[in-house]
Design a protein around this motif. Sequence first.
Motif, PDB file in Angstrom:
ATOM      1  N   GLY A 130     -34.051  22.863  19.692  1.00  0.00           N
ATOM      2  CA  GLY A 130     -34.904  22.752  20.873  1.00  0.00           C
ATOM      3  C   GLY A 130     -35.959  23.832  20.889  1.00  0.00           C
ATOM      4  O   GLY A 130     -37.139  23.574  21.109  1.00  0.00           O
ATOM      5  N   ILE A 131     -35.531  25.056  20.641  1.00  0.00           N
ATOM      6  CA  ILE A 131     -36.463  26.162  20.751  1.00  0.00           C
ATOM      7  C   ILE A 131     -37.476  26.137  19.600  1.00  0.00           C
ATOM      8  O   ILE A 131     -38.680  26.219  19.806  1.00  0.00           O
ATOM      9  N   THR A 132     -36.987  25.957  18.366  1.00  0.00           N
ATOM     10  CA  THR A 132     -37.911  26.059  17.227  1.00  0.00           C
ATOM     11  C   THR A 132     -38.820  24.849  17.086  1.00  0.00           C
ATOM     12  O   THR A 132     -39.878  24.945  16.485  1.00  0.00           O
TER      13      THR A 132
ATOM     14  N   GLY B 254     -34.877  35.297   8.823  1.00  0.00           N
ATOM     15  CA  GLY B 254     -34.109  34.118   9.223  1.00  0.00           C
ATOM     16  C   GLY B 254     -34.928  33.236  10.149  1.00  0.00           C
ATOM     17  O   GLY B 254     -34.961  32.010   9.990  1.00  0.00           O
ATOM     18  N   ILE B 255     -35.581  33.852  11.120  1.00  0.00           N
ATOM     19  CA  ILE B 255     -36.373  33.070  12.072  1.00  0.00           C
ATOM     20  C   ILE B 255     -37.522  32.372  11.358  1.00  0.00           C
ATOM     21  O   ILE B 255     -37.766  31.175  11.537  1.00  0.00           O
ATOM     22  N   ILE B 256     -38.209  33.113  10.480  1.00  0.00           N
ATOM     23  CA  ILE B 256     -39.294  32.484   9.715  1.00  0.00           C
ATOM     24  C   ILE B 256     -38.729  31.338   8.887  1.00  0.00           C
ATOM     25  O   ILE B 256     -39.317  30.266   8.783  1.00  0.00           O
TER      26      ILE B 256
ATOM     27  N   LEU C 132     -39.871  27.544   8.489  1.00  0.00           N
ATOM     28  CA  LEU C 132     -40.266  27.072   7.166  1.00  0.00           C
ATOM     29  C   LEU C 132     -39.443  25.840   6.781  1.00  0.00           C
ATOM     30  O   LEU C 132     -39.979  24.866   6.240  1.00  0.00           O
ATOM     31  N   GLY C 133     -38.146  25.875   7.071  1.00  0.00           N
ATOM     32  CA  GLY C 133     -37.286  24.738   6.762  1.00  0.00           C
ATOM     33  C   GLY C 133     -37.768  23.486   7.473  1.00  0.00           C
ATOM     34  O   GLY C 133     -37.750  22.383   6.919  1.00  0.00           O
TER      35      GLY C 133
END
Length: 317
Positions: free
Chosen positions: A224-226, A287-289, A293-294
């Motif tokens: 949801g957030i990403t 991790g967030i990046i 990226l994923g």
Amino acid sequence: MSANAPALSIVVPAYNEQEVLPEFHRRLAGALAEVGLSWEVCYVNDGSRDTTLQVMLGLQAQDSRVAVVNLSRNFGKEIALTAGLDHARGSEAVVVIDADLQDPPEVIPQLIAAWRQGFDVAYAQRNTRQGESWAKKLTAAAFYRVMQHVGGKVDLPPDTGDFRLLSRRAVDALLQLREQHRFMKGLFAWIGFPAIAVRYDRAPRAAGTTKWNYWKLWNFSLEGITSFTGAPLKVGTYAGLLTALGALVYLAQLIVRTVLFGNPVAGYPSLLAAVLFLGGVQMMMLGIIGEYLGRVFNETKGRPLYLIERHIPSGGR
Ligand code: UDP
Ligand code: MG
């Protein structure tokens, strides 16, 4: 779209719902008897491992208002729902509802009444969460709080699931959004259009078990957030800025102390603490990046959202 399309479609994603489906269909047909609209119900079998498909086909044999979409495997609720919306023939409106009777079909006439007042979206908003644990209520509340802060211009109504009515133009707008990572609550909110809440009491599951656990809920929140906001990427900017400022202050203090009192070799623990802290912050940011990226990676593959094993439309064959 054929000339004899029904006015209203009900889209029902189902994964391992063999026990509830017949009861669901009975209650749905009962609730829709009085609304004075022609309707169909589009059951989407999301790769169930039980006899859900057979139950759906059985319902279809008895009732020509039933359409069945059988996905080639389990794709997850969000995509099953999209498949249903893609195949809904309802020319005026579409209702999205869960199969487990947690969304009472008896609320649909109220949604229709709201839509008849001129709203494009009538979303059902829960009054209470009977039969759900404290922990689940708490985490749900926290999630909506976070989303409200990071969501920017798009407002997510709290205590609202996917249960809602969409006008045909709202559905067509929604179907233009073909992203792989489908956070439906976010997509529903993104399209805008005049919307209104209809309050109801959420019942506990009628039968079967929920497919959610805390790991899935955590992943759902991440999704949801990403898929909705880039705000977490900014965490790195500010964390970096703060640590750099802290380091500067520390350095100044160190210089002053060395000048005034000399430099007895010490500070190994503080050095290690600083290194570990910075390493941790950097890994978290990577991790967030990586999460973003994923998602970019998945989108660039340009795969279809789902594959269909079989589609049997409503209205006789
Ligand atoms: N569902 C689905 N695919 C899945 C998981 C769930 O189509 O992979 C359907 C499920 O059959 C139900 C709805 O989505 O109709 C909501 O699922 P569930 O009741 O497990 O979620 P909750 O009500 O706890 O949010
Ligand atoms: Mg449920």
